[in-house]
Design an enzyme around this catalytic site. Structure first.
Site, PDB file in Angstrom:
ATOM      1  N   LEU A 144       0.847  -1.184   0.000  1.00 41.60           N
ATOM      2  CA  LEU A 144       0.000   0.000   0.000  1.00 41.60           C
ATOM      3  C   LEU A 144       0.887   1.240   0.000  1.00 41.60           C
ATOM      4  CD1 LEU A 144      -2.607  -1.024   2.745  1.00 41.60           C
ATOM      5  CD2 LEU A 144      -2.874  -1.211   0.265  1.00 41.60           C
ATOM      6  N   ASP A 145       0.373   2.335  -0.604  1.00 36.64           N
ATOM      7  CA  ASP A 145       1.087   3.603  -0.581  1.00 36.64           C
ATOM      8  C   ASP A 145       1.289   4.075   0.858  1.00 36.64           C
ATOM      9  OD1 ASP A 145       1.024   3.625  -3.319  1.00 36.64           O
ATOM     10  OD2 ASP A 145      -0.660   5.012  -3.471  1.00 36.64           O
ATOM     11  N   ARG A 146       2.229   4.999   1.030  1.00 31.82           N
ATOM     12  CA  ARG A 146       2.525   5.525   2.359  1.00 31.82           C
ATOM     13  C   ARG A 146       1.268   6.022   3.077  1.00 31.82           C
ATOM     14  NH1 ARG A 146       6.887   8.157   5.119  1.00 31.82           N
ATOM     15  NH2 ARG A 146       8.249   8.114   3.284  1.00 31.82           N
TER      16      ARG A 146
END
Length: 340
Positions: A144-146
Site C-alpha cells: 500500500l502507498d505511504r
C-alpha cells in the site's frame, strides 16, 4: 563439515540463493566458488547453481565449524526497529497487519529502517520465528502507498507467499477499500480505463477511449456509494486489477477525486492534504475474510462529515469491529439494507 536439513519454508529456492542468505558473511563470488569446487553437496551429490532445494533435502557444507559460525552470523539488525504493529490475523503461515497512515510498506531511498515490513520482521524475530539457519524471510504479498492505510498480507514461508501471489495474479483475492471523495457520487458503477505510468512525474494517467488501449495496462475499478453528506461521499471500492495509484487515477477521471488528494485533482479539507484511502477488507480464495478498522484520522473525518452511517453498508461486516465507535459518533440509523 556442516550438515543440515532443508526446511519447508525454503522449498523451491535455488542453491546459490539459499547459500547467499544462509551465509551472509560470504561474498557472492565465494558462494559461487564453493558450489563450483564441490564444497556443497545435496543428498550426497555435488550441488549445482541451478539445483532447486526441496523440504527434507540434506545439505552438506565442507566448512570448518568456526568458519561456518562466522559466515552465518546474521548481518540483519533488528535492534532499534519498532515492533508497533496492528495484527489482524496470525497463524503458522500468514500474518495480516493493519498498516497505519504515513508508514511505508517497504524501504525506499529516503527511509530504510522504519517500514511496515521491517516492523513485521522485528516482531517475528522477537517471537523466535526468524532464527539462525533460516534463509527465507517473510515478505509482503501486497503493498500500500505511504498514506493508504489497511490490510497487508505477509507470507511467513515461501509456499504461502507463492500461493497468495498467484491468487492475486489470477484475481482470486477480493480487495475492498473505503474512500472519501469530493461531491455526491451516484452509483454503483465501474471504471474500465487502461492506465499508463508517467515515470518522470510519478503520476498514473488513464488513457482516453480514443487511444489504443493496448498502450496502457488494463485496469478495472468497481465502486458503490455508501453515504453522502457535507459535499462528500463515502464509497466502497473493489479493486479488480492492482495498478499503481489505480483508485486515485480512476476516481479523478470521473471528477470525484479523493479528499485531500492534491496529486490527483483533490483539494485539502479538514487540514488533510493527502488522500484518504483505506484497504478495509480482503476475501481470500479459501473463503476466509478479514477486515480492518479505518485509521483514527479517517474515522475523525467520517465523524466531521457525518458519513459514519455508511460503515453499516460495507460488503464485509466492518461495522461489527467498530460498533462502539459508531454508536458513540451518532445516533443509530436504520440500515438501507433493512428497508422495504
Amino acid at each position: 563439515m556442516i550438515t543440515s536439513k532443508i526446511l519447508p519454508q525454503d522449498s523451491g529456492k535455488k542453491l546459490h540463493r539459499y547459500l547467499r542468505q544462509t551465509l551472509p558473511g560470504m561474498p557472492l563470488s565465494g558462494v559461487y566458488k564453493m558450489i563450483r569446487v564441490g564444497r556443497v553437496k545435496v543428498n550426497g551429490v555435488k550441488g549445482k547453481m541451478e539445483t532447486v532445494l526441496q523440504p527434507g533435502d540434506e545439505l552438506t557444507l565442507y566448512l570448518r565449524e568456526e568458519e561456518y559460525e562466522s559466515l552465518a552470523r546474521s548481518v540483519r539488525k533488528f535492534g532499534g526497529v519498532s515492533t508497533d504493529i496492528s495484527v489482524i490475523h496470525e497463524d503458522d503461515h500468514l500474518l495480516i497487519l493493519n498498516k497505519p497512515v504515513g508508514l511505508l510498506t517497504h524501504p525506499d531511498a529516503q527511509e530504510h529502517k522504519d517500514t511496515l515490513i521491517n516492523r513485521a520482521l522485528a516482531y517475528l524475530h522477537g517471537h523466535g520465528e526468524i532464527e539462525h539457519g533460516r534463509s527465507f524471510l517473510p515478505a509482503t504479498v501486497n503493498r500500500l502507498d505511504r498514506n493508504t492505510s489497511g490490510l497487508v498480507l505477509i507470507g511467513k514461508d515461501a509456499q504461502t507467499l507463492r500461493d497468495l501471489a498467484e491468487q492475486i495474479r489470477r484475481h482470486k483475492i477480493k480487495k475492498h477499500y473505503l474512500a472519501i471523495v469530493w461531491g455526491k457520487l451516484e452509483g454503483p458503477g465501474e471504471i474500465d480505463l487502461s492506465l499508463v505510468r508517467d515515470t518522470a512525474s510519478q503520476v498514473t494517467r488513464p488513457l482516453a477511449r480514443s487511444l489504443d488501449q493496448a498502450l496502457g495496462k488494463v485496469a478495472l475499478t468497481r465502486y458503490r456509494p455508501l453515504a453522502s453528506a457535507a459535499g462528500f461521499t463515502l464509497i466502497e471500492v473493489e479493486l479488480i486489477s492492482g495498478r499503481t495509484h489505480q483508485i486515485r487515477a480512476h476516481l479523478q477521471s470521473i471528477r470525484h477525486p479523493l479528499l485531500g488528494d492534491i496529486k490527483y485533482g483533490g483539494k485539502p479539507a479538514f487540514d488533510v492534504n493527502h488522500h484518504l484511502l483505506h484497504a478495509y477488507g480482503l476475501a481470500l480464495a479459501d473463503g476466509r475474510t478479514f477486515v480492518a478498522p479505518p485509521s483514527p484520522l479517517f474515522f475523525d473525518i467520517l465523524q466531521k462529515t457525518g458519513l459514519t452511517r455508511g460503515l453499516a453498508e460495507t460488503s464485509l461486516p466492518l461495522v461489527d469491529v467498530l460498533r462502539d465507535r459508531v454508536t458513540q459518533a451518532e445516533p443509530p440509523r436504520e440500515s438501507r439494507r433493512s428497508r422495504g
